[in-house]
Design a protein around this motif. Structure first.
Motif, mmCIF file in Angstrom:
data_model
loop_
_atom_site.group_PDB
_atom_site.id
_atom_site.type_symbol
_atom_site.label_atom_id
_atom_site.label_comp_id
_atom_site.label_asym_id
_atom_site.label_seq_id
_atom_site.Cartn_x
_atom_site.Cartn_y
_atom_site.Cartn_z
ATOM 1 N N ALA A 316 0.829 -1.208 0.000
ATOM 2 C CA ALA A 316 0.000 0.000 0.000
ATOM 3 C C ALA A 316 0.863 1.259 0.000
ATOM 4 O O ALA A 316 0.545 2.255 -0.667
ATOM 5 C CB ALA A 316 -0.940 -0.011 1.198
ATOM 6 N N LEU A 317 1.971 1.234 0.744
ATOM 7 C CA LEU A 317 2.888 2.378 0.731
ATOM 8 C C LEU A 317 3.479 2.592 -0.657
ATOM 9 O O LEU A 317 3.569 3.730 -1.130
ATOM 10 C CB LEU A 317 3.999 2.159 1.756
ATOM 11 C CG LEU A 317 3.622 2.279 3.234
ATOM 12 C CD1 LEU A 317 4.818 1.950 4.111
ATOM 13 C CD2 LEU A 317 3.103 3.687 3.542
ATOM 14 N N PHE A 318 3.878 1.498 -1.293
ATOM 15 C CA PHE A 318 4.433 1.618 -2.633
ATOM 16 C C PHE A 318 3.389 2.121 -3.634
ATOM 17 O O PHE A 318 3.749 2.709 -4.660
ATOM 18 C CB PHE A 318 4.969 0.261 -3.104
ATOM 19 C CG PHE A 318 6.294 -0.104 -2.517
ATOM 20 C CD1 PHE A 318 7.357 0.781 -2.540
ATOM 21 C CD2 PHE A 318 6.488 -1.352 -1.927
ATOM 22 C CE1 PHE A 318 8.589 0.449 -1.998
ATOM 23 C CE2 PHE A 318 7.712 -1.698 -1.391
ATOM 24 C CZ PHE A 318 8.764 -0.792 -1.420
ATOM 25 N N ALA A 319 2.118 1.899 -3.353
ATOM 26 C CA ALA A 319 1.060 2.312 -4.279
ATOM 27 C C ALA A 319 0.716 3.797 -4.171
ATOM 28 O O ALA A 319 0.065 4.346 -5.072
ATOM 29 C CB ALA A 319 -0.198 1.478 -4.041
ATOM 30 N N LEU A 320 1.155 4.458 -3.112
ATOM 31 C CA LEU A 320 0.785 5.862 -2.912
ATOM 32 C C LEU A 320 1.221 6.760 -4.071
ATOM 33 O O LEU A 320 0.441 7.619 -4.511
ATOM 34 C CB LEU A 320 1.361 6.362 -1.585
ATOM 35 C CG LEU A 320 0.727 5.773 -0.316
ATOM 36 C CD1 LEU A 320 1.431 6.321 0.928
ATOM 37 C CD2 LEU A 320 -0.772 6.076 -0.281
ATOM 38 N N PRO A 321 2.455 6.648 -4.592
ATOM 39 C CA PRO A 321 2.813 7.503 -5.731
ATOM 40 C C PRO A 321 1.915 7.285 -6.939
ATOM 41 O O PRO A 321 1.611 8.244 -7.672
ATOM 42 C CB PRO A 321 4.263 7.094 -6.036
ATOM 43 C CG PRO A 321 4.773 6.521 -4.761
ATOM 44 C CD PRO A 321 3.605 5.849 -4.130
ATOM 45 N N TYR A 322 1.469 6.055 -7.148
ATOM 46 C CA TYR A 322 0.592 5.776 -8.281
ATOM 47 C C TYR A 322 -0.759 6.452 -8.090
ATOM 48 O O TYR A 322 -1.305 7.046 -9.028
ATOM 49 C CB TYR A 322 0.416 4.268 -8.445
ATOM 50 C CG TYR A 322 -0.428 3.880 -9.637
ATOM 51 C CD1 TYR A 322 0.110 3.914 -10.922
ATOM 52 C CD2 TYR A 322 -1.748 3.489 -9.482
ATOM 53 C CE1 TYR A 322 -0.662 3.568 -12.024
ATOM 54 C CE2 TYR A 322 -2.522 3.141 -10.559
ATOM 55 C CZ TYR A 322 -1.969 3.176 -11.838
ATOM 56 O OH TYR A 322 -2.741 2.847 -12.919
ATOM 57 N N PHE A 323 -1.292 6.379 -6.872
ATOM 58 C CA PHE A 323 -2.572 7.037 -6.604
ATOM 59 C C PHE A 323 -2.438 8.558 -6.731
ATOM 60 O O PHE A 323 -3.350 9.238 -7.213
ATOM 61 C CB PHE A 323 -3.078 6.658 -5.215
ATOM 62 C CG PHE A 323 -3.510 5.217 -5.103
ATOM 63 C CD1 PHE A 323 -4.257 4.620 -6.109
ATOM 64 C CD2 PHE A 323 -3.156 4.453 -4.002
ATOM 65 C CE1 PHE A 323 -4.649 3.297 -6.018
ATOM 66 C CE2 PHE A 323 -3.547 3.129 -3.900
ATOM 67 C CZ PHE A 323 -4.294 2.549 -4.916
ATOM 68 N N ARG A 324 -1.295 9.099 -6.285
ATOM 69 C CA ARG A 324 -1.084 10.540 -6.450
ATOM 70 C C ARG A 324 -1.111 10.919 -7.923
ATOM 71 O O ARG A 324 -1.704 11.931 -8.315
ATOM 72 C CB ARG A 324 0.255 10.951 -5.828
ATOM 73 C CG ARG A 324 0.513 12.449 -5.909
ATOM 74 C CD ARG A 324 1.908 12.827 -5.463
ATOM 75 N NE ARG A 324 2.916 12.453 -6.433
ATOM 76 C CZ ARG A 324 4.149 12.970 -6.453
ATOM 77 N NH1 ARG A 324 4.513 13.868 -5.556
ATOM 78 N NH2 ARG A 324 5.019 12.590 -7.350
ATOM 79 N N PHE A 325 -0.470 10.098 -8.763
ATOM 80 C CA PHE A 325 -0.468 10.374 -10.197
ATOM 81 C C PHE A 325 -1.885 10.339 -10.771
ATOM 82 O O PHE A 325 -2.255 11.206 -11.580
ATOM 83 C CB PHE A 325 0.414 9.348 -10.916
ATOM 84 C CG PHE A 325 0.355 9.444 -12.409
ATOM 85 C CD1 PHE A 325 1.049 10.433 -13.086
ATOM 86 C CD2 PHE A 325 -0.413 8.547 -13.148
ATOM 87 C CE1 PHE A 325 0.986 10.529 -14.468
ATOM 88 C CE2 PHE A 325 -0.475 8.634 -14.528
ATOM 89 C CZ PHE A 325 0.221 9.626 -15.188
#
Length: 773
Positions: A316-325
């Motif tokens: 989930a932490l690694f997914a945060l940049p993707y969600f920000r994009f």
């Protein structure tokens, strides 16, 4: 008393007092210092000598007592002393001491072979330096220049634009430090992902050693080394190589996790995230493999559920940049698929789309695609005469696949098979291509390593039974190692010597050769001719502006532009203006009769010796304006032809003058045929039907440049026509543009105008097909 008598008496006294057993102790005694006692005794004939040796601690506690007898003539030695002598006599040789470490030694040597075949002659093969390589370092340089902010102002942006789409991420970040240390360099830009790709070879090697207990991990690493598709792409700066590398790391980490070392699940999640951000097709591959493994090993996951929950939190932490994009660039993923002309965005039924997907997916599993040289791939992505995986790997991969299928109940074998099934899933979303399907090299290398182990083991055991003296398994291992290493260096030599001649198409549709060579020539020319206004043609490659920024800092000492602009209309032409032309442009200049005082000041040859670039000075002829006006009128004149379509429809077609293809190609439904206007923008088609047609929409397949399609529908009753239009942004490939009508219309005539919206009136407009329903 003689010496012999005194020694014998002492020995007898000691023997009469048996040593007590040492008391038990929980502490580990400190090893005593090694003491050497040299005793020389002469034993007369027919005399025996009894000797007892007792060892004690410093505190006087007995440790061990040994007794033995010497006689003349000598008696047989005690068993323990004889065994000690044999041990000394059978002390292993240097080779015998090396053998246990041979698998690790060979794996290390395999990694050296891998690295050498990636770095030797790196700027020279591939022979091109493509815009998709140059953009990695250019974006890294811009990121540093802008204080680690992207073009939209985001701090440490998740994705960077490549042309008209956001599809670069980790591949840019890994170039930042090398750029700061070494600047812009073809060797460095390619060497960064090449060195990182060493992790892929290490991962497949260790996967066999640690995951299967195999002594042939070196075989998997060497088989990966000699796979032509991986050999080529691991020597480029394309982001696909990073995606495949971290895919390999994911497989290795999951193997360790599945074998009880549960902390490795964090390594698997990290590798999956790195692959996800490396290459867009990896997203589907990672998602597919994760789903497969979740189902395959669900019982084991449940047993490790606490650890797995922590791993999900890390994911989930690694997914945060993707969600920000996604929040900052809504709809960008859909736009990405649109630019790639994915069939998922067409109006086909869902079952038809699924049929296309699984058709492409099954092609990605077809051995013919991987082992037979492909003619449908771009010449830049293949090695001429080589299959993607290379014939030398075929028998080993086949044996390994049989072995994996037989052992499918074991998790390690299932993992390789599931990685194999996941590998083409990302490519099938758009269209199968080697860069999108490159993930296949990892399960293929693992299967090949297993097959190599089985083949050597089977052959070695049979040879051992017949000739037991040598160790055949070791001998065969060394032989196969040498063969694969020789194959790797042979492929390197072939590429460096012959790749420049694999294709004679060095221009835009082929190799796009010349980035390093041309801009080095431009730099030298400008140094020798200060004050020249140099105009360099961009028509020999995609994204030439990006390549130019790689070799020259802003502001650049030249302009990118084509002589074609001066061929199509009168433009200012200063005395100090010089043009760098490609052969096609040079031929048009000669045939146009619009220029005089033409002088070729310098040329740059292609690898085959033909001229690839001309440095030219020239000026207009005196009556140039009159010539241009005459051409303008000719461009607007339409040709005319009567056609019968495949469904029997009769129509008369009026169309712009063409310099490529026949007008019939527009209506044949074949993706490989097209027409191109002779410098007319828009391309005009007037379709006059023999019988009125009922229409709801019209679809035109146009080129990848920004384009617009305008349709005029003329009712058969002679009333005013209705106008409809649709446009498309730039894409790498041709795409369909569908113009929808408000309702079903009856048409006696349709006029179609296809615009290249980025170009002027005298441009080439491409059209593949026109259809309606």
């Amino acid at each position: 008393m003689s010496d012999e008598d005194s020694i014998s008496q002492s020995s007898e006294e000691n023997l009469s007092q048996p040593a007590a057993a040492p008391p038990p102790s929980t502490e580990q005694p400190t090893p005593p210092a090694e003491i050497h006692l040299h005793l020389q005794v002469e034993v007369p004939p027919n005399t025996s000598l009894h000797l007892t040796v007792e060892s004690r601690t410093r505190e006087g506690k007995p440790l061990e007592t040994r007794s033995f007898t010497f006689s003349n003539p000598p008696l047989p030695l005690p068993d323990w002393l004889e065994a000690a002598g044999q041990a000394v006599q059978s002390r292993p040789s240097r080779w015998e001491r090396i053998v246990p470490h041979l698998p690790s030694l060979l794996l290390g040597l395999a990694l050296l072979v891998y690295l050498a075949t990636r770095l030797i002659g790196l700027p020279d093969f591939p022979v091109y330096f493509f815009t998709d390589e140059a953009v990695q370092t250019v974006l890294a340089a811009d990121l540093v220049r802008d204080g680690l902010r992207g073009y939209s102002g985001e701090f440490l942006p998740t994705y960077f634009p490549n042309g008209s789409m956001y599809n670069l991420s980790l591949s840019v970040y890994v170039q930042v430090l090398p750029y700061l240390w070494f600047g812009k360099s073809v060797w460095v830009t390619r060497a960064v992902p090449a060195i990182i790709s060493l992790l892929a070879a290490l991962a497949v090697g260790l996967s066999l050693q640690k995951g299967f207990g195999s002594r042939f991990g070196w075989g998997a690493a060497l088989l990966l080394t000699v796979m032509p598709a991986w050999f080529l792409h691991s020597r480029t700066a394309f982001e696909a190589g990073l995606g495949v590398t971290f895919f390999a790391a994911l497989v290795y980490s999951y193997l360790r996790y599945r074998q009880g070392e549960t902390a490795w699940i964090y390594g698997a999640v990290t590798a999956a995230a790195l692959a996800f951000y490396s290459y867009s097709p990896a997203q589907m591959v990672i998602a597919s493999l994760s789903l497969f493994l979740l189902i395959s090993d669900w019982r084991y996951h449940w047993q490790q559920r606490r650890r797995l929950l922590l791993a999900l939190g890390l994911a989930a932490l690694f997914a945060l940049p993707y969600f920000r994009f996604q929040i900052e660039h809504p709809g960008e993923t859909l736009r990405h698929l649109t630019l790639l002309n994915s069939y998922w965005l067409t109006d086909r039924p869902l079952l038809a789309k699924l049929g296309i997907y699984f058709g492409e997916y099954l092609r990605g599993l077809n051995p013919l695609y991987w082992y037979v040289p492909q003619s449908g791939e771009l010449i830049r992505h293949v090695m001429k005469g080589y299959g993607h995986l290379g014939w030398i790997t075929l028998p080993f991969v086949a044996i390994g696949l049989i072995r994996a299928l037989r052992g499918i109940r074991r998790s390690e074998y299932r993992l390789i098979l599931l990685a194999l099934l996941a590998a083409p899933s990302g490519a099938a979303l758009v269209k199968l291509g080697i860069t999108r399907a490159l993930f296949m090299v990892i399960p293929a290398a693992l299967l090949g390593g297993l097959g190599l182990e089985s083949a050597i083991g089977w052959l070695g055991s049979r040879l051992q039974k017949r000739w037991p003296r040598p160790n055949w398994t070791i001998g065969l291992s060394l032989l196969i190692f040498l063969i694969l290493a020789a194959a790797a260096f042979g492929m390197l030599q072939d590429a460096l010597q012959n790749a420049p001649f694999w294709s004679s198409d060095y221009g835009l549709s082929g190799l796009q050769w010349g980035a390093r060579q041309l801009f080095a020539e431009v730099s030298d020319y400008l140094n020798q001719n200060p004050g020249v206004d140099l105009v360099v043609s961009p028509s020999w490659a995609n994204g030439t502006d990006v390549i130019a920024r790689f070799f020259f800092d802003d502001p650049q000492p030249f302009r990118l532009g084509s002589i074609e602009g001066h061929l199509n209309e009168v433009q200012p032409l200063a005395e100090n203006t010089r043009f760098v032309m490609i052969p096609e442009e040079w031929l048009k200049v000669q045939e146009s009769n619009k220029f005089t005082d033409i002088q070729v000041e310098r040329t740059l040859n292609y690898p085959n010796g033909k001229v690839g670039f001309y440095f030219v000075r020239l000026r207009y002829v005196d009556n140039a304006q009159q010539i241009f006006e005459q051409e303008r009128q000719e461009r607007r004149a339409l040709q005319e032809k009567a056609l019968r379509l495949n469904d029997g429809t009769l129509l008369k077609v009026r169309y712009s003058r063409l310099d490529m293809g026949e007008i019939e190609h527009v209506f044949d439904g074949q993706p490989g045929t097209l027409i191109r206007t002779m410098e007319a923008n828009p391309l005009v088609l007037n379709l006059i039907f023999n019988q009125p047609q009922n229409l709801q929409s019209l679809t035109a397949r146009i080129g990848g440049v920004p384009g617009k399609v305008v349709v005029w529908v003329y009712p058969p009753n002679g009333s005013s026509p209705l106008r409809f239009e649709a446009d498309k942004e730039e894409t790498p490939d041709p795409r369909d543009v569908t113009v929808l009508f408000d309702t079903e219309l009856t048409a006696g005539q349709i006029d179609i105008e296809v615009y290249s919206t980025r170009d002027g009136e005298s441009a080439h407009v491409h059209l593949w097909d026109v259809s309606w329903k």
